[in-house]
Design an enzyme around this catalytic site. Sequence first.
Site, PDB file in Angstrom:
ATOM      1  N   LYS A 144      40.102  29.524  43.511  1.00 51.43           N
ATOM      2  CA  LYS A 144      41.179  28.740  42.893  1.00 51.43           C
ATOM      3  C   LYS A 144      40.574  27.818  41.846  1.00 51.43           C
ATOM      4  O   LYS A 144      39.399  27.457  41.944  1.00 51.43           O
ATOM      5  CB  LYS A 144      41.893  27.887  43.955  1.00 51.43           C
ATOM      6  CG  LYS A 144      43.280  27.461  43.562  1.00 51.43           C
ATOM      7  CD  LYS A 144      44.254  28.603  43.778  1.00 51.43           C
ATOM      8  CE  LYS A 144      45.683  28.197  43.521  1.00 51.43           C
ATOM      9  NZ  LYS A 144      46.593  29.139  44.195  1.00 51.43           N
ATOM     10  N   LYS A 191      39.567  35.592  44.009  1.00 48.53           N
ATOM     11  CA  LYS A 191      40.794  35.724  43.222  1.00 48.53           C
ATOM     12  C   LYS A 191      41.692  34.553  43.516  1.00 48.53           C
ATOM     13  O   LYS A 191      41.824  34.148  44.684  1.00 48.53           O
ATOM     14  CB  LYS A 191      41.480  37.035  43.657  1.00 48.53           C
ATOM     15  CG  LYS A 191      42.713  37.367  42.871  1.00 48.53           C
ATOM     16  CD  LYS A 191      42.387  38.086  41.579  1.00 48.53           C
ATOM     17  CE  LYS A 191      43.576  38.189  40.651  1.00 48.53           C
ATOM     18  NZ  LYS A 191      43.787  36.948  39.866  1.00 48.53           N
ATOM     19  N   THR A 206      55.776  36.785  42.844  1.00 48.29           N
ATOM     20  CA  THR A 206      55.697  35.835  43.963  1.00 48.29           C
ATOM     21  C   THR A 206      57.072  35.705  44.616  1.00 48.29           C
ATOM     22  O   THR A 206      57.203  35.792  45.847  1.00 48.29           O
ATOM     23  CB  THR A 206      55.183  34.460  43.477  1.00 48.29           C
ATOM     24  OG1 THR A 206      53.961  34.682  42.763  1.00 48.29           O
ATOM     25  CG2 THR A 206      54.933  33.518  44.629  1.00 48.29           C
ATOM     26  N   LYS A 257      44.946  34.640  52.410  1.00 49.49           N
ATOM     27  CA  LYS A 257      46.105  35.353  51.856  1.00 49.49           C
ATOM     28  C   LYS A 257      45.730  36.803  51.519  1.00 49.49           C
ATOM     29  O   LYS A 257      46.414  37.743  51.910  1.00 49.49           O
ATOM     30  CB  LYS A 257      46.566  34.615  50.594  1.00 49.49           C
ATOM     31  CG  LYS A 257      47.910  35.033  50.071  1.00 49.49           C
ATOM     32  CD  LYS A 257      48.225  34.316  48.746  1.00 49.49           C
ATOM     33  CE  LYS A 257      48.306  32.814  48.896  1.00 49.49           C
ATOM     34  NZ  LYS A 257      48.741  32.145  47.647  1.00 49.49           N
ATOM     35  N   SER A 303      48.849  40.877  41.032  1.00 46.19           N
ATOM     36  CA  SER A 303      47.635  40.616  40.240  1.00 46.19           C
ATOM     37  C   SER A 303      46.602  41.708  40.528  1.00 46.19           C
ATOM     38  O   SER A 303      45.906  42.178  39.626  1.00 46.19           O
ATOM     39  CB  SER A 303      47.027  39.261  40.613  1.00 46.19           C
ATOM     40  OG  SER A 303      47.597  38.237  39.847  1.00 46.19           O
ATOM     41  N   ASN A 305      58.795  29.270  38.410  1.00 46.69           N
ATOM     42  CA  ASN A 305      58.819  30.730  38.399  1.00 46.69           C
ATOM     43  C   ASN A 305      59.226  31.320  39.765  1.00 46.69           C
ATOM     44  O   ASN A 305      60.203  32.073  39.860  1.00 46.69           O
ATOM     45  CB  ASN A 305      57.421  31.230  37.958  1.00 46.69           C
ATOM     46  CG  ASN A 305      57.281  32.728  38.098  1.00 46.69           C
ATOM     47  OD1 ASN A 305      57.340  33.269  39.194  1.00 46.69           O
ATOM     48  ND2 ASN A 305      57.111  33.424  36.995  1.00 46.69           N
TER      49      ASN A 305
HETATM   50  N1  GLU Z   1      48.619  31.451  42.029  1.00 50.18           N
HETATM   51  C1  GLU Z   1      49.066  32.516  42.866  1.00 50.18           C
HETATM   52  C2  GLU Z   1      48.758  32.220  44.318  1.00 50.18           C
HETATM   53  O1  GLU Z   1      48.614  31.095  44.711  1.00 50.18           O
HETATM   54  C3  GLU Z   1      48.576  33.874  42.393  1.00 50.18           C
HETATM   55  C4  GLU Z   1      47.097  34.100  42.402  1.00 50.18           C
HETATM   56  C5  GLU Z   1      46.648  35.368  41.707  1.00 50.18           C
HETATM   57  O2  GLU Z   1      47.476  36.112  41.233  1.00 50.18           O
HETATM   58  O3  GLU Z   1      45.431  35.579  41.667  1.00 50.18           O
HETATM   59  O4  GLU Z   1      48.755  33.085  45.141  1.00 50.18           O
END
Ligand code: GLU
Length: 435
Positions: free
Chosen positions: A106, A70, A190, A94, A363, A221
């Site tokens: 990613k 994810k 976030t 994370k 998410s 954001n």
């Molecule tokens: N881009 C965000 C992050 O770096 C969210 C990733 C997601 O929701 O999968 O954590």
Amino acid sequence: MKKQQSLFEMSLERLDRAANYCEVDEETLERLRHARSVMQVSIPIRMDDGTLRVFEGYRVQHNDILGPTKGGLRFHPSTDLDEVKALAFWMTFKCAAVGIPFGGGKGGVTVDPKALSRLELERLSRGFVGRMAGFIGPDTDIPAPDVYTNPTIMGWMVDEYSKLNRGKAPCAFTGKPVSVGGSLGREDATGRGAYFCIKELERLKAWVPAEKTIAIQGFGNAGQHVARLLHHDGYRVVAVSDSQGGIYQPEGVNVPKVIEEKNRQRTLSGLYCEGSVCQCKECDCEGTEMIPNQSLLELDVDILIPAAMENQITEDNAMRIKAPYIVEVANGPVNAAADDILGQHGVTVVPDILANAGGVTVSYFEWVQNRIGDRWRETKVHSRLREVMGDAFRAIHGKMEALGVDFRTAAYVHALERLNEAVASQGTYSYFNHQ
Ligand code: GLU
């Protein structure tokens, strides 16, 4: 310019550091040192003027031991494979740090999205999915918004994926518009997650919000939402910046107005009237100074929130940071060399893998709702996010005190223990050896 340590190398350094503080099987570490799969594609796009341009796209699945991989997908001119690999690695940690059942992934496209028309952007988004459709999926790897991508782009992507898949597949992407299966509360997740971390600090340190000053680098954001929530609680946000520069107002900036103007003019510089004495009646920029990004980082504030890009605080400026607390809303804003310098100066850094985990947590809530065909109220999303962030914060803070390490190392140790347990339960060499 001095060659910087590669971001992925820096990530591995942090892994090794954490490994010194926990019982972790060498096999777990070895697995985590390598990305599971890497996909690089070229995406040919017909531009509005009829010409063809080809863009490079990447998706990295770092580790899937805890669940499908994810992580976000960024559109940025300086994105490359090394960056995406590091970001995928951070996602593994994370998700493990906050205890959601996902691995780390990613993606990125090397492009300046601001230079594309809306139709070109849509073609690029759909083109990315066309090339990646076999690599991603609701049970394997689920993209989401990241730097310069947003719900609209996720909406195009999920539509393209569903077409290719010949069936609706809402859980293939998160961070979608609410109308096509997005979750309420994902937009500000976030920022809200970081805000919950600051509320935990407030509780621990008995802070009085009105006495605390805050500087925020990056007003996209996450930066905007964390500013809004803190301002609402009475914190004094004295400086904010975007890629063009920042504004500094020692009395505290008018956050709602700055957000409104930023979203109208797309830049913060329009908020400031040139000249030392403002003559205009409409604005309240009196006492507001224009400051460059680097100076914002070095302001004498209580909490510094880097919410832009990687490598903003390095060995070159770490010794000039005056804020006693840094809350990393961006991914990787402090590099490994700066960690040591900040530590020596007594600066507490709430690390990215905790502080910005609110986005991926909601998410996950979105993915769960899509899977079971449910819709949660916004209040439910907020309270479950508070629970996840609070639990993770307290567990990591406890670990930091118990081990006598910095916050980041404690977060990595906490995540590593979870990852190690999962690897061990699948069987490692020592496990089989003892049979
Ligand atoms: N881009 C965000 C992050 O770096 C969210 C990733 C997601 O929701 O999968 O954590």
